[in-house]
Design a protein around this motif. Structure first.
Motif, PDB file in Angstrom:
ATOM      1  N   PRO A 118       6.915  39.258  -5.915  1.00  0.00           N
ATOM      2  CA  PRO A 118       7.900  38.793  -5.089  1.00  0.00           C
ATOM      3  C   PRO A 118       7.790  38.257  -3.704  1.00  0.00           C
ATOM      4  O   PRO A 118       8.391  37.277  -2.964  1.00  0.00           O
ATOM      5  CB  PRO A 118       9.105  39.462  -5.476  1.00  0.00           C
ATOM      6  N   ASP A 119       7.132  39.280  -2.953  1.00  0.00           N
ATOM      7  CA  ASP A 119       6.807  39.313  -1.488  1.00  0.00           C
ATOM      8  C   ASP A 119       5.988  38.140  -1.125  1.00  0.00           C
ATOM      9  O   ASP A 119       5.800  38.029  -0.045  1.00  0.00           O
ATOM     10  CB  ASP A 119       6.167  40.464  -1.350  1.00  0.00           C
ATOM     11  N   ILE A 120       5.185  37.082  -1.915  1.00  0.00           N
ATOM     12  CA  ILE A 120       4.660  36.245  -1.623  1.00  0.00           C
ATOM     13  C   ILE A 120       5.335  35.107  -1.775  1.00  0.00           C
ATOM     14  O   ILE A 120       4.711  33.887  -1.277  1.00  0.00           O
ATOM     15  CB  ILE A 120       3.116  36.140  -2.547  1.00  0.00           C
ATOM     16  N   CYS A 121       6.531  35.008  -2.145  1.00  0.00           N
ATOM     17  CA  CYS A 121       7.216  33.698  -2.514  1.00  0.00           C
ATOM     18  C   CYS A 121       8.075  33.233  -1.106  1.00  0.00           C
ATOM     19  O   CYS A 121       8.228  33.832  -0.305  1.00  0.00           O
ATOM     20  CB  CYS A 121       8.434  34.064  -3.484  1.00  0.00           C
ATOM     21  N   ALA A 137       1.540  29.749   4.062  1.00  0.00           N
ATOM     22  CA  ALA A 137       1.575  30.491   5.212  1.00  0.00           C
ATOM     23  C   ALA A 137       0.708  32.201   5.151  1.00  0.00           C
ATOM     24  O   ALA A 137       0.348  32.402   6.136  1.00  0.00           O
ATOM     25  CB  ALA A 137       2.941  30.547   6.140  1.00  0.00           C
ATOM     26  N   GLN A 138       1.067  32.481   3.871  1.00  0.00           N
ATOM     27  CA  GLN A 138       0.393  34.034   3.773  1.00  0.00           C
ATOM     28  C   GLN A 138      -1.181  33.986   3.512  1.00  0.00           C
ATOM     29  O   GLN A 138      -1.555  33.112   2.477  1.00  0.00           O
ATOM     30  CB  GLN A 138       1.321  34.551   2.708  1.00  0.00           C
ATOM     31  N   ARG A 142      -3.291  31.862   0.555  1.00  0.00           N
ATOM     32  CA  ARG A 142      -4.241  30.991   0.836  1.00  0.00           C
ATOM     33  C   ARG A 142      -5.639  31.136   0.374  1.00  0.00           C
ATOM     34  O   ARG A 142      -6.196  30.478  -0.577  1.00  0.00           O
ATOM     35  CB  ARG A 142      -4.312  30.744   2.343  1.00  0.00           C
ATOM     36  N   ALA A 143      -5.980  32.392   0.285  1.00  0.00           N
ATOM     37  CA  ALA A 143      -7.221  32.815  -0.288  1.00  0.00           C
ATOM     38  C   ALA A 143      -7.265  32.815  -1.634  1.00  0.00           C
ATOM     39  O   ALA A 143      -8.291  32.385  -2.248  1.00  0.00           O
ATOM     40  CB  ALA A 143      -7.602  34.411   0.164  1.00  0.00           C
ATOM     41  N   HIS A 144      -6.181  33.123  -2.221  1.00  0.00           N
ATOM     42  CA  HIS A 144      -6.026  32.849  -3.955  1.00  0.00           C
ATOM     43  C   HIS A 144      -5.993  31.502  -4.129  1.00  0.00           C
ATOM     44  O   HIS A 144      -6.903  31.072  -5.125  1.00  0.00           O
ATOM     45  CB  HIS A 144      -4.625  33.474  -4.304  1.00  0.00           C
ATOM     46  N   PRO A 199       8.132  36.974   6.439  1.00  0.00           N
ATOM     47  CA  PRO A 199       7.496  37.327   7.637  1.00  0.00           C
ATOM     48  C   PRO A 199       6.619  36.626   8.405  1.00  0.00           C
ATOM     49  O   PRO A 199       6.543  36.366   9.600  1.00  0.00           O
ATOM     50  CB  PRO A 199       7.046  38.765   7.158  1.00  0.00           C
ATOM     51  N   ASP A 200       5.668  35.826   7.559  1.00  0.00           N
ATOM     52  CA  ASP A 200       4.589  34.971   8.136  1.00  0.00           C
ATOM     53  C   ASP A 200       5.096  33.736   8.777  1.00  0.00           C
ATOM     54  O   ASP A 200       4.725  33.391   9.992  1.00  0.00           O
ATOM     55  CB  ASP A 200       3.398  34.727   7.085  1.00  0.00           C
TER      56      ASP A 200
END
Length: 392
Positions: A118-121, A137-138, A142-144, A199-200
């Motif tokens: 959930p923190d990536i949403c 933005a995280q 992006r890497a994924h 946060p990002d």
């Protein structure tokens, strides 16, 4: 005009007649899903089933264990097609029928990933998370997405790729059992509901000279008339400026556009580095930069300097086609007009010849047909007739 039909691997796997049936439509290419979101799909001609339920976002090939070892964010394999590699099996059958195969890769739209992490949403101005929308933005997201794009796009026997949702995803989402239509939100309010406050993104807004807390309060104030039913829904970028104020609106868009451009540049560069020199890379796009979703908002000049072209939503009225094709007029690259040909999904196969001609007059040089697997028999007969007349 070169024409491609969208397909899922499960439309082909287990149906020995599927590839020839698609070739008989008169298309030269198939855009075949290799990484896709959850869905429930009709298969009206398949000899073994009528419904396929893809329970979660997944890749339709065996993911490379070495690529994803030790990584929290990684693609999930499918379990609803009886094949070790549904994409490869379908691609081989389609190529055997004389069709060129391009992969269809859905990126920043993944409810399974959001539910597990959930923190990536994306987090809206009210603090609600959108599990279907990973925040691009995280850095981890992006890497994924870059690695997923490379793996899912460059499959054996594949000559190009079409990248869907290669940018911001937001509020709009065809969710199972959707219950959001009680309040009519124009696309301006949807933009505000799609702003991310993770946060990002908060740090990103600060880089634009904004206080994220003040921006959140401004967005909530601007949205209040929508919840109370006061006035008509605002539309277009001018509507966003009216709701949020021109300065705030411009600063949010500057941040979001920079993030999306960075992702698109990274994804396309990585795919090209992994593929043959003549491998074609297209993005599903919309020329309104503030838009989010499957057809991500882009700047036409920039995106055509990055990718080989775009696939543009062209179903509907002449005005709708003019709005999406007009900003690309006179530019070099593939401009593929995407036309829905499934009547039950708002498509118009009976006007395909006319609509394709109109799109061509506006600069479209290829066609995409959504969706050969979902269409009824009468829909497909109308498509075959239209393509036959267009090819004369």
């Amino acid at each position: 005009m070169r024409t491609s039909a969208f397909l899922y691997p499960w439309d082909v796997v287990g149906d020995p007649d599927a590839a020839a049936r698609v070739a008989d439509l008169g298309v030269q290419q198939v855009t075949l899903a290799s990484a896709y979101h959850s869905t429930r799909a009709l298969t009206p001609r398949h000899p073994g089933h009528r419904i396929v339920t893809a329970e979660h976002a997944a890749v339709l090939y065996p993911p490379d264990p070495a690529r994803w070892a030790g990584r929290a964010l990684r693609p999930r394999a499918q379990s609803w097609v009886a094949s070790d590699d549904p994409y490869a099996e379908a691609a081989e059958a389609l190529a055997g029928a004389g069709l060129q195969v391009h992969s269809w890769v859905v990126l920043a739209h993944n409810s399974r990933l959001g539910a597990e992490h959930p923190d990536i949403c994306v987090v809206n101005a009210y603090g609600d998370r959108y599990p279907w929308a990973p925040c691009i933005a995280q850095p981890g997201v992006r890497a994924h997405l870059v690695d997923l794009a490379v793996e899912a796009a460059v499959r054996g026997g594949t000559h190009g790729t079409e990248l869907e949702s290669c940018g911001w995803y937001g509020f709009a989402h065809l969710h199972a059992h959707d219950k959001i239509a009680g309040v009519g939100l124009g696309d301006a309010a949807q933009y505000l509901m799609s702003l991310c406050f993770c946060p990002d993104c908060r740090t990103g807004y600060e880089g634009q000279g904004l206080d994220a807390a003040d921006l959140g309060r401004a967005a909530r104030r601007a949205l209040e008339p929508a919840w109370s039913g006061a006035g008509s829904p605002e539309t277009g970028w001018s509507g966003v400026e009216k709701l949020l104020g021109a300065g705030l609106a411009a600063a949010t868009l500057q941040w979001r556009a920079a993030v999306a451009r960075g992702l698109q540049e990274s994804v396309v560069a990585a795919v090209r580095a992994a593929a043959a020199p003549d491998f074609q890379v297209l993005l599903h796009a919309d020329p309104a930069p503030y838009r989010s979703g499957a057809n991500v908002g882009v700047d036409p000049e920039h995106i055509l300097s990055v990718a080989d072209g775009v696939v543009l939503p062209c179903t509907g009225s002449d005005a709708a086609r003019e709005a999406v094709l007009g900003p690309f007029a006179g530019r070099e690259g593939v401009l593929a007009a995407n036309l829905t040909v499934v009547r039950g999904m708002g498509g118009s196969p009976d006007t395909l010849e006319r609509d394709a001609g109109h799109a061509a007059s506006l600069g479209a040089n290829e066609l995409r047909l959504y969706h050969a697997g979902l269409a009824s028999g009468p829909d497909l007969r109308a498509v075959a007739g239209a393509l036959s007349r267009l090819g004369r």
